[in-house]
Design a protein around this motif. Structure first.
Motif, PDB file in Angstrom:
ATOM      1  N   UNK A  75       0.848  -1.195   0.000  1.00  0.00           N
ATOM      2  CA  UNK A  75       0.000   0.000   0.000  1.00  0.00           C
ATOM      3  C   UNK A  75       0.881   1.242   0.000  1.00  0.00           C
ATOM      4  N   UNK A  76       0.325   2.347  -0.481  1.00  0.00           N
ATOM      5  CA  UNK A  76       1.049   3.618  -0.570  1.00  0.00           C
ATOM      6  C   UNK A  76       0.121   4.703  -0.035  1.00  0.00           C
ATOM      7  N   UNK A  77       0.585   5.398   1.001  1.00  0.00           N
ATOM      8  CA  UNK A  77      -0.232   6.439   1.629  1.00  0.00           C
ATOM      9  C   UNK A  77       0.505   7.772   1.600  1.00  0.00           C
ATOM     10  N   UNK A  78      -0.138   8.785   1.031  1.00  0.00           N
ATOM     11  CA  UNK A  78       0.382  10.144   1.104  1.00  0.00           C
ATOM     12  C   UNK A  78      -0.064  10.759   2.429  1.00  0.00           C
ATOM     13  N   UNK A  79       0.885  11.249   3.206  1.00  0.00           N
ATOM     14  CA  UNK A  79       0.568  11.989   4.424  1.00  0.00           C
ATOM     15  C   UNK A  79       0.791  13.460   4.099  1.00  0.00           C
ATOM     16  N   UNK A  80      -0.302  14.145   3.802  1.00  0.00           N
ATOM     17  CA  UNK A  80      -0.267  15.547   3.383  1.00  0.00           C
ATOM     18  C   UNK A  80      -1.126  16.345   4.355  1.00  0.00           C
ATOM     19  N   UNK A  81      -0.519  16.989   5.359  1.00  0.00           N
ATOM     20  CA  UNK A  81      -1.303  17.639   6.411  1.00  0.00           C
ATOM     21  C   UNK A  81      -2.379  18.592   5.914  1.00  0.00           C
ATOM     22  N   UNK A  82      -2.128  19.313   4.813  1.00  0.00           N
ATOM     23  CA  UNK A  82      -3.124  20.257   4.305  1.00  0.00           C
ATOM     24  C   UNK A  82      -4.130  19.607   3.364  1.00  0.00           C
ATOM     25  N   UNK A  83      -3.963  18.315   3.123  1.00  0.00           N
ATOM     26  CA  UNK A  83      -4.919  17.610   2.276  1.00  0.00           C
ATOM     27  C   UNK A  83      -4.474  17.522   0.829  1.00  0.00           C
ATOM     28  N   UNK A  84      -5.397  17.169  -0.045  1.00  0.00           N
ATOM     29  CA  UNK A  84      -5.103  16.973  -1.470  1.00  0.00           C
ATOM     30  C   UNK A  84      -6.115  17.753  -2.305  1.00  0.00           C
TER      31      UNK A  84
ATOM     32  N   UNK B  57      -8.231  13.585  -5.150  1.00  0.00           N
ATOM     33  CA  UNK B  57      -9.322  12.856  -4.489  1.00  0.00           C
ATOM     34  C   UNK B  57     -10.067  11.980  -5.486  1.00  0.00           C
ATOM     35  N   UNK B  58     -10.314  12.527  -6.683  1.00  0.00           N
ATOM     36  CA  UNK B  58     -11.022  11.763  -7.705  1.00  0.00           C
ATOM     37  C   UNK B  58     -10.214  10.559  -8.168  1.00  0.00           C
ATOM     38  N   UNK B  59      -8.923  10.757  -8.366  1.00  0.00           N
ATOM     39  CA  UNK B  59      -8.074   9.640  -8.792  1.00  0.00           C
ATOM     40  C   UNK B  59      -8.037   8.538  -7.735  1.00  0.00           C
ATOM     41  N   UNK B  60      -7.865   8.927  -6.480  1.00  0.00           N
ATOM     42  CA  UNK B  60      -7.800   7.933  -5.410  1.00  0.00           C
ATOM     43  C   UNK B  60      -9.138   7.204  -5.261  1.00  0.00           C
ATOM     44  N   UNK B  61     -10.213   7.914  -5.506  1.00  0.00           N
ATOM     45  CA  UNK B  61     -11.546   7.312  -5.408  1.00  0.00           C
ATOM     46  C   UNK B  61     -11.842   6.345  -6.547  1.00  0.00           C
ATOM     47  N   UNK B  62     -11.073   6.432  -7.640  1.00  0.00           N
ATOM     48  CA  UNK B  62     -11.307   5.580  -8.813  1.00  0.00           C
ATOM     49  C   UNK B  62      -9.992   4.911  -9.207  1.00  0.00           C
ATOM     50  N   UNK B  63      -9.636   3.803  -8.534  1.00  0.00           N
ATOM     51  CA  UNK B  63      -8.330   3.168  -8.747  1.00  0.00           C
ATOM     52  C   UNK B  63      -8.063   2.752 -10.185  1.00  0.00           C
ATOM     53  N   UNK B  64      -9.060   2.257 -10.898  1.00  0.00           N
ATOM     54  CA  UNK B  64      -8.833   1.837 -12.275  1.00  0.00           C
ATOM     55  C   UNK B  64      -8.498   3.029 -13.166  1.00  0.00           C
ATOM     56  N   UNK B  65      -9.151   4.147 -12.909  1.00  0.00           N
ATOM     57  CA  UNK B  65      -8.851   5.364 -13.663  1.00  0.00           C
ATOM     58  C   UNK B  65      -7.437   5.829 -13.384  1.00  0.00           C
ATOM     59  N   UNK B  66      -7.018   5.731 -12.113  1.00  0.00           N
ATOM     60  CA  UNK B  66      -5.659   6.138 -11.739  1.00  0.00           C
ATOM     61  C   UNK B  66      -4.626   5.254 -12.426  1.00  0.00           C
ATOM     62  N   UNK B  67      -4.852   3.966 -12.467  1.00  0.00           N
ATOM     63  CA  UNK B  67      -3.910   3.059 -13.154  1.00  0.00           C
ATOM     64  C   UNK B  67      -3.791   3.412 -14.631  1.00  0.00           C
TER      65      UNK B  67
ATOM     66  N   UNK C  47       3.289  -1.146 -13.101  1.00  0.00           N
ATOM     67  CA  UNK C  47       2.044  -0.378 -13.002  1.00  0.00           C
ATOM     68  C   UNK C  47       0.844  -1.306 -13.104  1.00  0.00           C
ATOM     69  N   UNK C  48       0.897  -2.225 -14.055  1.00  0.00           N
ATOM     70  CA  UNK C  48      -0.230  -3.141 -14.247  1.00  0.00           C
ATOM     71  C   UNK C  48      -0.369  -4.105 -13.067  1.00  0.00           C
ATOM     72  N   UNK C  49       0.740  -4.413 -12.400  1.00  0.00           N
ATOM     73  CA  UNK C  49       0.700  -5.360 -11.286  1.00  0.00           C
ATOM     74  C   UNK C  49       0.210  -4.729  -9.988  1.00  0.00           C
ATOM     75  N   UNK C  50       0.307  -3.406  -9.881  1.00  0.00           N
ATOM     76  CA  UNK C  50       0.003  -2.744  -8.604  1.00  0.00           C
ATOM     77  C   UNK C  50      -1.497  -2.596  -8.409  1.00  0.00           C
ATOM     78  N   UNK C  51      -1.945  -2.783  -7.168  1.00  0.00           N
ATOM     79  CA  UNK C  51      -3.345  -2.607  -6.805  1.00  0.00           C
ATOM     80  C   UNK C  51      -3.570  -1.145  -6.413  1.00  0.00           C
ATOM     81  N   UNK C  52      -4.087  -0.362  -7.317  1.00  0.00           N
ATOM     82  CA  UNK C  52      -4.252   1.070  -7.062  1.00  0.00           C
ATOM     83  C   UNK C  52      -5.343   1.368  -6.038  1.00  0.00           C
ATOM     84  N   UNK C  53      -6.113   0.352  -5.652  1.00  0.00           N
ATOM     85  CA  UNK C  53      -7.049   0.556  -4.542  1.00  0.00           C
ATOM     86  C   UNK C  53      -6.310   0.756  -3.233  1.00  0.00           C
ATOM     87  N   UNK C  54      -5.007   0.459  -3.220  1.00  0.00           N
ATOM     88  CA  UNK C  54      -4.194   0.624  -2.021  1.00  0.00           C
ATOM     89  C   UNK C  54      -3.414   1.935  -2.021  1.00  0.00           C
ATOM     90  N   UNK C  55      -3.838   2.898  -2.826  1.00  0.00           N
ATOM     91  CA  UNK C  55      -3.310   4.261  -2.742  1.00  0.00           C
ATOM     92  C   UNK C  55      -4.256   5.062  -1.844  1.00  0.00           C
TER      93      UNK C  55
END
Length: 333
Positions: free
Chosen positions: A99-108, A113-123, A154-162
């Protein structure tokens, strides 16, 4: 008055934020075998890593990328920072994280937000945009084109874990409380009272057996086990009080182990031991007298810090039973 912890996290500098996240992972012992902070240049896309097993980066691992920015995390930063992971993994530096987590105190920004909400689109965006949007920003003065190896990663990574965490989400995580205590002197509050089970538990058998010996010395009679002593009109009520103290101390210990840095509980127990050990080692007319004198001394102790603020007499007395249970300060001596 409760402090604004998200605001305090947001004004940490970049290095402090990484240290704070490392302290946060320290408490997530149920999730990770160990963790590591990669400071300075050459971190290869890793700021803080959590290792699921003792295989560390040769096993499942999670990456926490800390971005202490003056604005929200941008779409560009999302692609470039995550792109470094695919580049280095394709080069054989390490396996892909779980898994990959961005820790961004001021947010994104909304697009992130849209990309993270749609993992297939992000891939798909990584595949479509790599050469035109990402390739020139991964390595200084170089272009890293989309090779078959990178595409495979890229194809192997599970983008739902971003994932992403802002300061508010981070501060609300129960596992973050010890870091808030360490960094901002947060107060986790009062521990719950202990629940005394009717049946004798394995974790209390040692000190109870010692108390049974004390009761037998005092007399009258002997007891086959702690249950028999509980049923005795002479010592039953006294033993019930000791069990209440023990389970109050156990609940206290458990609560603050989960909500303060590990050294806080160790310091509290050391202070209790130091405050009563002289009384315990002194000469007394009987073992029962020694026990009562130690209990009296424990009730009067002044202990330091947040735990001292919340430790009532029963907790300090019960801590003495915990020390007896572990053989540090046995009653039957």
């Amino acid at each position: 008055m409760r402090k604004n912890y998200p605001g305090l996290i947001s004004v940490l500098n970049a290095a402090e934020l990484e240290d704070f996240v490392d302290d946060w992972l320290e408490q997530r012992y149920k999730d990770y075998h160990s963790h590591e902070r990669w400071s300075g240049t050459g971190d290869r896309g890793r700021d803080v890593t959590g290792y699921v097993t003792d295989r560390r980066m040769d096993g499942p691992w999670d990456n926490y990328q800390c971005k202490q920015l003056s604005t929200k995390l941008s779409e560009k930063a999302l692609f470039v920072e995550l792109g470094k992971i695919f580049m280095h993994s394709a080069a054989g530096t390490y396996s892909l994280p779980r898994a990959y987590t961005f820790v961004a105190p001021l947010g994104v920004v909304r697009k992130v937000r849209e990309f993270v909400a749609h993992p297939d689109t992000l891939k798909q965006a990584f595949l479509d945009l790599w050469n035109t949007y990402i390739a020139d920003d991964l390595v200084e003065n170089a272009t890293v084109t989309l090779s078959p190896e990178i595409e495979g990663k890229i194809r192997a990574f599970n983008f739902a874990q971003v994932h992403w965490l802002d300061a508010s989400r981070l501060a609300k995580d129960p596992a973050c409380m010890p870091a808030l205590v360490k960094w901002f002197d947060a107060d986790p509050g009062q521990s719950p009272r202990g629940i005394v089970p009717d049946a004798i538990q394995d974790n209390e058998s040692a000190y109870l057996s010692q108390l049974v010996c004390i009761y037998e010395e005092r007399g009258p009679g002997t007891y086959a086990d702690p249950e028999a002593a509980l049923a005795c009109p002479t010592h039953g009520e006294h033993l019930r009080i000791q069990r209440t103290r023990f389970f109050d101390a156990t609940a206290f210990d458990r609560f603050y182990r989960d909500s303060t840095p590990v050294d806080f509980v160790k310091t509290f127990r050391h202070e209790v031991h130091s405050g009563v050990v002289d009384v315990h080692q002194d000469e007394h007319s009987s073992k029962f007298t020694r026990l009562n004198k130690v209990m009296q001394q424990a009730a009067l102790l002044q202990t330091s810090g947040i735990l001292g603020r919340h430790a009532g007499p029963h907790v300090k007395q019960g801590t003495c039973h915990m020390l007896a249970n572990e053989g540090v300060m046995p009653w039957d001596r």
